[in-house]
Design a protein around this motif. Structure first.
Motif, PDB file in Angstrom:
ATOM      1  N   LEU A 562       0.856  -1.146   0.006  1.00 54.96           N
ATOM      2  CA  LEU A 562      -0.027  -0.198  -0.031  1.00 54.96           C
ATOM      3  C   LEU A 562       0.847   1.281   0.136  1.00 54.96           C
ATOM      4  O   LEU A 562       1.865   1.174   0.758  1.00 54.96           O
ATOM      5  CB  LEU A 562      -0.664   0.110   1.344  1.00 54.96           C
ATOM      6  CG  LEU A 562      -1.967   1.235   1.224  1.00 54.96           C
ATOM      7  CD1 LEU A 562      -2.900   1.084   0.416  1.00 54.96           C
ATOM      8  CD2 LEU A 562      -2.456   1.184   3.057  1.00 54.96           C
ATOM      9  N   ALA A 573      -3.781  10.785  -1.559  1.00 52.70           N
ATOM     10  CA  ALA A 573      -3.981   9.565  -2.180  1.00 52.70           C
ATOM     11  C   ALA A 573      -3.432   8.199  -1.584  1.00 52.70           C
ATOM     12  O   ALA A 573      -2.606   8.374  -0.700  1.00 52.70           O
ATOM     13  CB  ALA A 573      -3.293   9.356  -3.706  1.00 52.70           C
ATOM     14  N   THR A 574      -4.139   7.036  -1.636  1.00 55.41           N
ATOM     15  CA  THR A 574      -3.624   5.848  -1.109  1.00 55.41           C
ATOM     16  C   THR A 574      -4.083   4.917  -2.047  1.00 55.41           C
ATOM     17  O   THR A 574      -5.162   4.911  -2.652  1.00 55.41           O
ATOM     18  CB  THR A 574      -4.274   5.371   0.318  1.00 55.41           C
ATOM     19  OG1 THR A 574      -5.856   5.533   0.315  1.00 55.41           O
ATOM     20  CG2 THR A 574      -4.136   6.418   1.281  1.00 55.41           C
ATOM     21  N   GLY A 575      -3.283   3.623  -2.178  1.00 53.22           N
ATOM     22  CA  GLY A 575      -3.606   2.729  -2.876  1.00 53.22           C
ATOM     23  C   GLY A 575      -2.030   1.840  -3.424  1.00 53.22           C
ATOM     24  O   GLY A 575      -1.153   2.289  -2.921  1.00 53.22           O
ATOM     25  N   THR A 576      -2.233   0.911  -4.317  1.00 49.32           N
ATOM     26  CA  THR A 576      -1.165   0.194  -4.712  1.00 49.32           C
ATOM     27  C   THR A 576      -0.433   1.409  -5.872  1.00 49.32           C
ATOM     28  O   THR A 576      -1.117   2.135  -6.241  1.00 49.32           O
ATOM     29  CB  THR A 576      -1.569  -1.147  -5.315  1.00 49.32           C
ATOM     30  OG1 THR A 576      -2.044  -0.929  -6.598  1.00 49.32           O
ATOM     31  CG2 THR A 576      -2.099  -2.031  -4.380  1.00 49.32           C
ATOM     32  N   GLU A 579      -2.482   1.231  -9.055  1.00 50.86           N
ATOM     33  CA  GLU A 579      -3.934   1.922  -8.801  1.00 50.86           C
ATOM     34  C   GLU A 579      -3.563   3.561  -8.923  1.00 50.86           C
ATOM     35  O   GLU A 579      -4.093   4.109  -9.527  1.00 50.86           O
ATOM     36  CB  GLU A 579      -4.401   1.497  -7.526  1.00 50.86           C
ATOM     37  CG  GLU A 579      -4.990   0.095  -7.611  1.00 50.86           C
ATOM     38  CD  GLU A 579      -5.318  -0.386  -5.958  1.00 50.86           C
ATOM     39  OE1 GLU A 579      -6.354  -1.274  -6.045  1.00 50.86           O
ATOM     40  OE2 GLU A 579      -5.251   0.253  -5.199  1.00 50.86           O
ATOM     41  N   LEU A 580      -2.388   3.983  -8.201  1.00 47.34           N
ATOM     42  CA  LEU A 580      -2.317   5.287  -8.149  1.00 47.34           C
ATOM     43  C   LEU A 580      -1.903   5.845  -9.396  1.00 47.34           C
ATOM     44  O   LEU A 580      -2.075   6.964  -9.932  1.00 47.34           O
ATOM     45  CB  LEU A 580      -1.099   5.367  -7.114  1.00 47.34           C
ATOM     46  CG  LEU A 580      -1.328   5.244  -5.401  1.00 47.34           C
ATOM     47  CD1 LEU A 580      -0.618   5.430  -4.517  1.00 47.34           C
ATOM     48  CD2 LEU A 580      -2.665   6.221  -5.014  1.00 47.34           C
ATOM     49  N   THR A 583      -5.294   6.578 -10.762  1.00 45.20           N
ATOM     50  CA  THR A 583      -6.163   7.511 -10.492  1.00 45.20           C
ATOM     51  C   THR A 583      -5.799   8.744  -9.653  1.00 45.20           C
ATOM     52  O   THR A 583      -6.493   9.559  -9.466  1.00 45.20           O
ATOM     53  CB  THR A 583      -6.703   6.613  -9.158  1.00 45.20           C
ATOM     54  OG1 THR A 583      -5.567   6.199  -8.105  1.00 45.20           O
ATOM     55  CG2 THR A 583      -7.193   5.417  -9.701  1.00 45.20           C
ATOM     56  N   SER A 584      -4.282   8.906  -9.627  1.00 49.91           N
ATOM     57  CA  SER A 584      -3.811   9.978  -8.860  1.00 49.91           C
ATOM     58  C   SER A 584      -2.864  11.060  -9.667  1.00 49.91           C
ATOM     59  O   SER A 584      -1.693  10.420 -10.005  1.00 49.91           O
ATOM     60  CB  SER A 584      -3.062   9.707  -7.420  1.00 49.91           C
ATOM     61  OG  SER A 584      -2.207  10.727  -6.910  1.00 49.91           O
ATOM     62  N   TYR A 587       0.399  11.508  -7.944  1.00 47.05           N
ATOM     63  CA  TYR A 587       1.319  10.521  -7.808  1.00 47.05           C
ATOM     64  C   TYR A 587       1.993  10.484  -9.285  1.00 47.05           C
ATOM     65  O   TYR A 587       3.140  10.245  -9.314  1.00 47.05           O
ATOM     66  CB  TYR A 587       0.571   9.219  -7.540  1.00 47.05           C
ATOM     67  CG  TYR A 587       1.618   7.978  -7.523  1.00 47.05           C
ATOM     68  CD1 TYR A 587       2.274   7.879  -6.136  1.00 47.05           C
ATOM     69  CD2 TYR A 587       1.603   7.235  -8.429  1.00 47.05           C
ATOM     70  CE1 TYR A 587       3.105   6.706  -6.110  1.00 47.05           C
ATOM     71  CE2 TYR A 587       2.440   6.205  -8.179  1.00 47.05           C
ATOM     72  CZ  TYR A 587       3.353   5.905  -7.142  1.00 47.05           C
ATOM     73  OH  TYR A 587       3.988   4.785  -7.000  1.00 47.05           O
TER      74      TYR A 587
END
Length: 602
Positions: A562, A573-576, A579-580, A583-584, A587
């Motif tokens: 994570l 933002a948080t995630g793998t 994923e980031l 989505t970010s 990031y």
């Protein structure tokens, strides 16, 4: 880890009532009682011995008077002379024992204060270290406690023995001739007024001298702590001038103390000699006029001689104690600083459920100084097992998250939970025993590799030590060291490379079997081969405890289960990793900013 700091003038050690303004804070009975605590029996014994010695001394002039009277009457004097010799020898023996007891008591007081200071300095809140100079704190433990020895082992000793003798001499002088005693008292009173004004100046100058010594120690500690930078910057001469300026200031103040102290002894001598001459003159006239006896005058003059010693001792003790009071004041300032906060009343069960996160930040807000928040409502969780990466640009608040997780500071608002419990309900030592910390600069203490590895778990068995050495990729380092684990690491670990110091710190933390391991970029000083090996170790460690890693390298971030992204003191933002990237936008910006894809901004 450096932070913006409060104005140092707001700190108790630098406040207007602190050392910078010596006239405002007075050393009171509380400080003196703290100095003398636990020494009551020894002090009572020393006082009793001093009183006995003084009594033996005071009896001698009376025996001399008896000898003179017996000789004048044609009587035998052998017995009286023998008694005089016995009294003289007994006085010397008793006073020697009394002085030894008082000296030992003084040394015990200094030792007790040093132990209190050491224990207290190691338990001060982190904010105190942020605002104070390490060298000055060291000086208060070393130089100031040494100066305090003057107050206890010399000043107090002279004061006790001098006062005991003084009281006895005064009583006998009044009994022999109260008129002559009033003459002596008047002369001593005049001298006392002159000495008193000097004593006040001695205390102020002594305090300034100790402050200058503390500043010099702090400047020297600053330069030696960065000696390689000093040499590389060719700043030796500048640092010599800077430190030398403080040394010269200490010299000037110490000379000022010596100059005023030098006035005390001549003033005492003149006072006593003047009173002696007046007594001799007036008493001689009275004897010549047959208004007194030679035996009484001889006894009184002998008591005058005995009076010189206790009066001189008392005045010198006052001078010495004035010098020691400055040291006592500086030491008291440190001991009065509040220690680290203890646990609050427990509000959660002691045993967490298996699904409770090991660490949870709930809307945490924090600032090091008013008006400059560092964390602005941070919330995230770290599961009981797994690898969480904490990333963000410089100043985003990553190091502050670690400091709050270790309870070096408490949040201004929000809660930090460890295994479901607010960490403020835990004692700091209890909490930190379950958390391992590997700082980026990985401090290594002076000592051997073994001593450093066992630092947090001194009772660990050899098998467990060998396990963490292998887990932290230290086996090759130990094998090529001349004495294996007993090889000295050098001052600040300078016998090791940066990567080796980091692996020592990692092994040291693993040896405590922590529930949570905090790693500040563990691969920052490793080559590619060792970095790959350490990543494999980290993966194995996640089966034993949770990992929260401040990550700068792209490879470290990709290995995390994570990723928590901080920006401006907030979680954005948080995630793998994958994923980031989808989505970010922030990031992706960080990923693009690394250029070659190797390092994220730290």
């Amino acid at each position: 880890m450096k932070h913006a700091q409060d104005d140092p003038r707001d700190h108790p050690l630098h406040s207007p009532t602190g050392p910078t303004s010596p006239g405002r804070r007075r050393t009171g009975p509380q400080e003196v009682r703290r100095v003398l605590r636990g020494q009551g029996r020894r002090i009572s014994l020393a006082v009793a011995l001093a009183a006995a010695g003084s009594a033996l001394a005071l009896a001698q002039p009376l025996v001399v008077r008896r000898v003179i009277e017996a000789a004048g009457a044609g009587l035998a004097t052998g017995g009286a002379i023998g008694l005089l010799v016995v009294l003289f020898l007994a006085q010397a023996a008793v006073q020697a024992v009394a002085r030894y007891v008082l000296t030992r008591t003084g040394e015990g007081v200094v030792l007790g204060l040093r132990l209190d200071l050491i224990a207290h300095l190691l338990r001060l809140p982190m904010r105190t270290y942020d605002r104070s100079r390490t060298g000055d704190l060291i000086a208060r433990t070393a130089a100031d406690s040494t100066a305090l020895r003057l107050l206890v082992s010399e000043g107090f000793t002279d004061a006790v023995t001098g006062l005991v003798g003084l009281v006895g001499v005064v009583i006998l002088m009044v009994w022999l001739d109260w008129v002559l005693f009033l003459i002596v008292l008047a002369v001593i009173a005049v001298g006392s007024v002159a000495v008193a004004s000097v004593l006040r100046g001695i205390e102020r100058a002594s305090l300034h001298a100790q402050q200058a010594t503390g500043a010099m120690t702090a400047e020297l500690e600053r330069a030696l702590g960065a000696i390689r930078t000093v040499r590389a910057s060719r700043a030796e001469e500048r640092e010599t001038r800077r430190i030398g300026a403080e040394a010269r200031s200490a010299y000037r103040q110490s000379v000022r103390v010596g100059a005023m102290d030098a006035v005390v002894a001549p003033a005492i001598t003149l006072t006593i000699n003047g009173s002696f001459l007046l007594v001799l003159l007036i008493g001689g006239i009275r004897v010549a006029g047959e208004d007194g006896s030679v035996a009484d005058l001889a006894a009184f003059l002998l008591y005058m001689l005995y009076l010189m010693s206790p009066v001189a001792a008392v005045f010198q003790a006052l001078s010495t104690m004035r010098q020691g009071l400055g040291a006592l004041r500086r030491i008291s300032e440190v001991l009065d600083l509040p220690g680290e906060p203890g646990p609050e009343p427990e509000r959660r069960p002691a045993r967490p459920a298996h699904d409770v996160p090991v660490l949870e930040f709930q809307d945490v807000r924090f600032r090091y100084e008013p008006g400059r928040p560092v964390l602005r409502g941070v919330s995230f969780t770290v599961p009981r097992r797994g690898h969480v990466a904490l990333i963000g640009s410089s100043g985003a608040g990553k190091s502050t998250v670690f400091a709050l997780a270790e309870r070096f500071y408490d949040p201004d608002a929000g809660r930090v939970l460890f295994e479901g419990r607010d960490i403020r309900t835990l004692g700091p030592a209890e909490h930190r025993a379950r958390i391992g910390l590997v700082e980026q600069h990985a401090p290594v203490l002076y000592g051997t590799l073994r001593e450093n590895l066992l630092y947090a778990a001194p009772c660990a068995d050899p098998a467990e030590l060998d396990r963490v050495v292998g887990l932290a990729q230290l086996s090759d380092v130990v094998a090529r060291s001349p004495y294996g684990l007993d090889t000295p690491a050098g001052e600040h670990g300078m016998a090791l490379s940066g990567g080796e110091r980091q692996r020592v710190a990692l092994a040291r933390s693993l040896l405590t079997h922590p529930s949570l391991l905090l790693l500040d970029e563990p691969t920052a000083h490793l080559d590619a081969l060792n970095e790959a090996a350490l990543r494999r170790s980290i993966r194995r460690i996640t089966h034993e405890c949770a990992l929260l890693v401040i990550a700068h390298r792209y490879s470290t971030i990709r290995a995390a289960d994570l990723v928590v992204v901080l920006d401006g003191g907030r979680v954005v933002a948080t995630g793998t990793h994958d994923e980031l990237l989808r989505t970010s936008e922030h990031y992706r910006f960080l990923a693009r900013a690394q250029g070659t894809g190797d390092v994220l901004s730290g």
